[in-house]
Scaffold this motif. Structure first.
Motif, PDB file in Angstrom:
ATOM      1  N   ASP A 139       8.230   5.206  -3.703  1.00  0.00           N
ATOM      2  CA  ASP A 139       7.565   3.951  -3.382  1.00  0.00           C
ATOM      3  C   ASP A 139       6.318   4.148  -2.513  1.00  0.00           C
ATOM      4  N   TYR A 141       3.086   4.907  -2.762  1.00  0.00           N
ATOM      5  CA  TYR A 141       1.769   4.300  -3.002  1.00  0.00           C
ATOM      6  C   TYR A 141       1.819   2.784  -2.849  1.00  0.00           C
ATOM      7  N   GLU A 142       2.923   2.186  -3.312  1.00  0.00           N
ATOM      8  CA  GLU A 142       3.097   0.744  -3.133  1.00  0.00           C
ATOM      9  C   GLU A 142       3.273   0.402  -1.658  1.00  0.00           C
ATOM     10  N   ARG A 143       4.065   1.220  -0.974  1.00  0.00           N
ATOM     11  CA  ARG A 143       4.351   0.954   0.436  1.00  0.00           C
ATOM     12  C   ARG A 143       3.122   1.131   1.319  1.00  0.00           C
ATOM     13  N   GLU A 145       0.039   1.151   0.154  1.00  0.00           N
ATOM     14  CA  GLU A 145      -1.018   0.305  -0.416  1.00  0.00           C
ATOM     15  C   GLU A 145      -2.310   1.057  -0.736  1.00  0.00           C
ATOM     16  N   ASP A 147      -4.134   3.643  -4.213  1.00  0.00           N
ATOM     17  CA  ASP A 147      -4.005   4.081  -5.603  1.00  0.00           C
ATOM     18  C   ASP A 147      -3.438   5.503  -5.673  1.00  0.00           C
ATOM     19  N   GLU A 148      -2.463   5.703  -6.549  1.00  0.00           N
ATOM     20  CA  GLU A 148      -1.822   7.010  -6.682  1.00  0.00           C
ATOM     21  C   GLU A 148      -2.759   8.089  -7.202  1.00  0.00           C
TER      22      GLU A 148
END
Length: 308
Positions: A139, A141-143, A145, A147-148
């Motif tokens: 999680d 990249y979402e966490r 915030e 871009d991967e």
């Protein structure tokens, strides 16, 4: 070279092992060791200082104010201590004339020259580091915030552009981020550095930070698809070997294929030369190394070299 490391009183042995491995493989130059710590005993400071000076190095100790870290998240169950956050304070502690430093964790052995890495250009970058090859939390990249496409680097080996950190007031930025994103931080200061500097990191070869997870088959099989020749070279001949997860090589249950590297360099530290493997442990470690090298060279697929 200017080397920075941070420890508490529990990691003196491992710090000494890392430093000996560095000095043994980077001879012919004058090196400075900058140690960041909170309340390291005078006895432990003396042990490290004498080791550094035995290699004609320069030793400097910097006392960290623990009050500056009160806002940093750390749990009793974490395998890391609050010392992991010391590196965020580097520019407030180190001499202003230093333009760059190489930060090294103490669960590392250096098994080759670092000159090529040290000479890496940092123009326009805050730091240079090694990507974790998708072994970070799913999680992340979402966490955090972002871009991967930028990847996620490991903070155990960092070539740091101190001029960039100073001119951008990064120490203040780091702790502002911690205050406002406390609940999002899982991997401590490493998350902070990635969240804020993911697009200012120069990614370098994995040979400069060969993590424990790189020796697991789920990483190897993906790496092999990208560049099998490089993968084999890095895993068989790591320049910086990072025992980044438990069990550590000094723990009885460790099955890392290069566990013996740690004890090879530790044997050169007079203060800890008595810390040795038993005959049975040494035999097991030799077998693990031989077996790993064999299956890697033969290209055996689907084999789990060992498990987390």
């Amino acid at each position: 070279m200017d080397i920075v490391c941070s420890i508490d009183n529990n990691y003196v042995q491992h710090c000494c092992c890392m430093l000996v491995s560095f000095f043994e493989n980077n001879k012919g130059e004058k090196h400075s060791i900058h140690l960041l710590s909170d309340a390291l005993t005078l006895e432990n400071q003396k042990v490290i200082k004498e080791l550094v000076e035995s290699y004609q190095g320069v030793f400097s100790y910097y006392s960290v104010d623990p009050d500056k870290l009160l806002s940093c998240p750390i749990k009793a169950t974490d395998h890391l201590t609050i010392a992991t956050y010391y590196r965020l304070l580097m520019v407030t502690l180190l001499p202003q004339e230093l333009k760059k430093v190489l930060y090294l964790d103490c669960d590392i052995v250096v098994d080759g020259s670092l000159k090529e890495f040290w000479d890496t250009s940092l123009k326009g970058y805050a730091l240079a580091a090694v990507d974790e090859l998708n072994t970070s939390a799913k999680d992340v990249y979402e966490r955090l915030e972002y871009d991967e496409k930028y990847g996620y680097f490991n903070a155990g080996v960092l070539l740091v552009n101190l001029e960039y950190w100073r001119s951008n007031n990064l120490t203040e930025v780091f702790f502002d981020y911690i205050s406002s994103h406390y609940d999002k931080i899982r991997a401590h200061d490493q998350d902070v550095l990635n969240a804020l500097l993911h697009d200012k990191c120069r990614h370098v070869s994995q040979k400069w930070n060969v993590e424990e997870s790189f020796y697991h088959y789920y990483v190897i099989k993906e790496w092999r698809k990208r560049d099998e020749k490089e993968m084999k070279s890095v895993l068989l001949h790591p320049v910086i070997l990072h025992y980044s997860w438990k069990p550590k090589p000094w723990e009885k249950s460790c099955r890392h294929p290069f566990r013996l590297k740690y004890f090879f360099y530790l044997s050169k530290v007079d203060a800890f030369s008595g810390c040795k493997l038993t005959f049975g442990e040494k035999l097991q470690a030799y077998c693990d190394e031989y077996y790993f090298k064999l299956v890697l060279r033969l290209g055996i697929r689907g084999h789990r070299f060992y498990k987390l």
